[in-house]
Design a protein around this motif. Structure first.
Motif, short mmCIF file in Angstrom:
data_model
loop_
_atom_site.label_atom_id
_atom_site.label_comp_id
_atom_site.label_asym_id
_atom_site.label_seq_id
_atom_site.Cartn_x
_atom_site.Cartn_y
_atom_site.Cartn_z
N THR A 74 50.79 12.18 22.00
CA THR A 74 49.53 12.69 21.47
C THR A 74 49.53 14.21 21.47
OG1 THR A 74 48.30 10.74 22.17
CG2 THR A 74 47.03 12.75 21.83
N ALA A 75 49.92 14.80 22.60
CA ALA A 75 49.97 16.26 22.71
C ALA A 75 50.95 16.84 21.69
CB ALA A 75 50.34 16.67 24.12
N CYS A 76 52.08 16.21 21.51
CA CYS A 76 53.07 16.66 20.54
C CYS A 76 52.47 16.72 19.14
CB CYS A 76 54.28 15.73 20.57
SG CYS A 76 55.55 16.12 19.34
N ASN A 77 51.75 15.68 18.76
CA ASN A 77 51.12 15.66 17.44
C ASN A 77 50.05 16.75 17.31
OD1 ASN A 77 52.39 13.58 15.80
ND2 ASN A 77 51.69 12.17 17.38
N CYS A 78 49.31 17.00 18.39
CA CYS A 78 48.31 18.06 18.38
C CYS A 78 48.99 19.42 18.22
CB CYS A 78 47.50 18.05 19.67
SG CYS A 78 46.42 16.61 19.90
N VAL A 79 50.07 19.65 18.98
CA VAL A 79 50.79 20.91 18.92
C VAL A 79 51.41 21.10 17.53
CG1 VAL A 79 52.81 22.15 19.80
CG2 VAL A 79 51.21 21.07 21.39
N LYS A 80 51.98 20.04 16.98
CA LYS A 80 52.59 20.11 15.65
C LYS A 80 51.54 20.48 14.60
CE LYS A 80 55.31 17.26 12.47
NZ LYS A 80 55.94 15.94 12.31
N ALA A 81 50.37 19.86 14.67
CA ALA A 81 49.29 20.17 13.73
C ALA A 81 48.85 21.62 13.88
CB ALA A 81 48.11 19.22 13.94
N ALA A 82 48.73 22.08 15.12
CA ALA A 82 48.34 23.47 15.36
C ALA A 82 49.39 24.43 14.83
CB ALA A 82 48.11 23.70 16.85
N ALA A 83 50.66 24.13 15.07
CA ALA A 83 51.75 24.99 14.61
C ALA A 83 51.74 25.10 13.09
CB ALA A 83 53.09 24.46 15.11
N ASN A 84 51.40 24.03 12.42
CA ASN A 84 51.39 24.05 10.95
C ASN A 84 50.23 24.86 10.37
OD1 ASN A 84 53.69 22.62 9.77
ND2 ASN A 84 52.99 20.94 11.07
N ARG A 85 49.28 25.24 11.20
CA ARG A 85 48.18 26.09 10.73
C ARG A 85 48.59 27.57 10.69
NH1 ARG A 85 45.02 22.31 13.75
NH2 ARG A 85 44.95 23.65 15.58
N TYR A 86 49.75 27.89 11.26
CA TYR A 86 50.21 29.28 11.32
C TYR A 86 51.51 29.42 10.54
CZ TYR A 86 46.69 29.74 14.90
OH TYR A 86 45.50 29.74 15.57
N ALA A 87 51.40 29.89 9.31
CA ALA A 87 52.59 30.04 8.46
C ALA A 87 53.57 31.04 9.05
CB ALA A 87 52.17 30.46 7.06
N ASN A 88 53.05 31.99 9.83
CA ASN A 88 53.91 33.03 10.37
C ASN A 88 54.39 32.73 11.80
OD1 ASN A 88 51.31 33.35 11.34
ND2 ASN A 88 51.39 35.57 11.40
#
Length: 117
Positions: A74-88
């Motif tokens: 669950t945490a991995c999916n949350c982190v992945k979604a958050a990471a995808n919000r930052y193109a840089n």
């Protein structure tokens, strides 16, 4: 018949109480909590440098949230979604973050991780 029904309800209530006590009575964490824990890391993840104390505290908080395999997934999916919000987001900074904070984190910080493995 009514006595049996009452006993079944009492037994179910006892099982639920035991499960709540075993889990500390806490519900699962949310992606919002994961985001809040890692929010202080955004400058490091996007600009580089060194992670601050509040960032490392958040990484430690994240590690504490995700103790079981399901919680880590669950945490991995949350982190992945958050990471995808930052193109840089800098991938090398993301991979280095746990080590720079001195935390052995079983959750990769990446836009491309397969969280189901």
């Amino acid at each position: 018949m009514k006595v049996v029904a009452v006993l079944v309800l009492v037994a179910l209530a006892m099982v639920q109480l035991a499960m709540a006590a075993q889990s500390g009575g806490q519900e699962a964490f949310t992606c919002g909590q994961v985001d809040a824990a890692l929010a202080p890391c955004v400058p490091f993840l996007t600009q580089g440098g060194e992670p601050g104390a509040s960032c490392c505290s958040g990484v430690k908080t994240l590690k504490g949230m995700a103790q079981t395999t399901d919680e880590r997934r669950t945490a991995c999916n949350c982190v992945k979604a958050a990471a995808n919000r930052y193109a840089n987001l800098k991938d090398d900074a993301a991979q280095a973050l746990p080590g720079k904070c001195g935390v052995a984190l079983d959750i990769p910080i990446s836009r491309t991780t397969n969280c189901d493995q």
